[in-house]
Design a protein around this motif. Sequence first.
Motif, short mmCIF file in Angstrom:
data_model
loop_
_atom_site.label_atom_id
_atom_site.label_comp_id
_atom_site.label_asym_id
_atom_site.label_seq_id
_atom_site.Cartn_x
_atom_site.Cartn_y
_atom_site.Cartn_z
N GLU A 87 8.11 1.67 -9.85
CA GLU A 87 7.02 1.03 -9.11
C GLU A 87 6.25 2.05 -8.27
N ASP A 88 6.99 2.97 -7.63
CA ASP A 88 6.34 4.01 -6.84
C ASP A 88 5.45 4.89 -7.73
N ARG A 89 5.96 5.22 -8.90
CA ARG A 89 5.20 6.07 -9.83
C ARG A 89 3.93 5.34 -10.28
N LYS A 90 4.04 4.04 -10.56
CA LYS A 90 2.86 3.27 -10.96
C LYS A 90 1.83 3.24 -9.83
N THR A 91 2.32 3.09 -8.60
CA THR A 91 1.43 3.06 -7.43
C THR A 91 0.71 4.39 -7.28
N VAL A 92 1.46 5.50 -7.41
CA VAL A 92 0.85 6.83 -7.30
C VAL A 92 -0.17 7.03 -8.42
N ASP A 93 0.16 6.62 -9.63
CA ASP A 93 -0.78 6.78 -10.75
C ASP A 93 -2.05 5.96 -10.53
N LYS A 132 5.13 9.97 3.04
CA LYS A 132 5.52 10.00 1.64
C LYS A 132 4.27 9.84 0.78
N LEU A 133 4.32 10.45 -0.39
CA LEU A 133 3.21 10.37 -1.33
C LEU A 133 2.89 8.91 -1.68
N VAL A 134 3.92 8.11 -1.89
CA VAL A 134 3.70 6.71 -2.26
C VAL A 134 3.03 5.94 -1.11
N ASP A 135 3.29 6.32 0.14
CA ASP A 135 2.64 5.66 1.26
C ASP A 135 1.14 5.99 1.29
N ILE A 136 0.82 7.24 0.99
CA ILE A 136 -0.60 7.64 0.87
C ILE A 136 -1.25 6.86 -0.26
N ALA A 137 -0.54 6.74 -1.36
CA ALA A 137 -1.06 6.00 -2.52
C ALA A 137 -1.34 4.55 -2.15
N ARG A 138 -0.41 3.93 -1.45
CA ARG A 138 -0.60 2.52 -1.04
C ARG A 138 -1.83 2.39 -0.13
N SER A 139 -1.97 3.34 0.79
CA SER A 139 -3.14 3.30 1.68
C SER A 139 -4.44 3.43 0.90
N LEU A 140 -4.45 4.33 -0.08
CA LEU A 140 -5.65 4.51 -0.91
C LEU A 140 -5.98 3.23 -1.68
N ILE A 141 -4.97 2.62 -2.24
CA ILE A 141 -5.19 1.39 -3.02
C ILE A 141 -5.71 0.28 -2.10
#
Length: 194
Positions: free
Chosen positions: A141-147, A178-187
């Motif tokens: 799930e984290d990888r999907k979020t980052v992608d 964390k990278l995934v937290d940045i990704a969530r913020s971007l989304i």
Amino acid sequence: MVPNLRILIVGASQVRAAIMTEGLRGAGYQQLVHLTATTGLVAAIEAHDPDVVVVDLENPGRDALADMLLVSRHVRRPITLFVDQSDAASIEAAVEAGISAYIVDGLKKERMQPILQICISRFNAVRKLREELDEARSQLEDRKTVDRAKSIVMRLKSLSEDDAYALMRRTAMNEKRKLVDIARSLITAAEMLK
């Protein structure tokens, strides 16, 4: 095996409970509690907080196995189930219910310790597999979020995939997140700006 385990014995038959108790005490287990009713078992398990639950159903019906499914889902403890007779459907239902040891026509005091050891070992093995599966799902799930976030950055900034990833990673490092937290913020930001 640790003899100071708290063991909850559940079963209506005093004779069968005595066999279990004698076998467990003979193996060095002293913290034993016996309940005669299987109703309200989840609350009883929570109240007594046993390390292991040993249940004697003699002839389990579909409802009794459904109750065991409910119990095993809520209490997450090793459960040994003793029955006198069984069929393929009952065995399958017990496995689905998360019963760690399903013993058919095998209630003997000298077998209690090895059965308990098998029950605990199987429970621990299944718990470890569940934890690994949960971790793998979380990572996926984290990888999907980052992608997904990476594709947003690629589109908005006209960057290559590698450059978008590098930008996200740099941002995460600079912000100590964390990278995934940045990704969530971007989304989240991208959803708000639609």
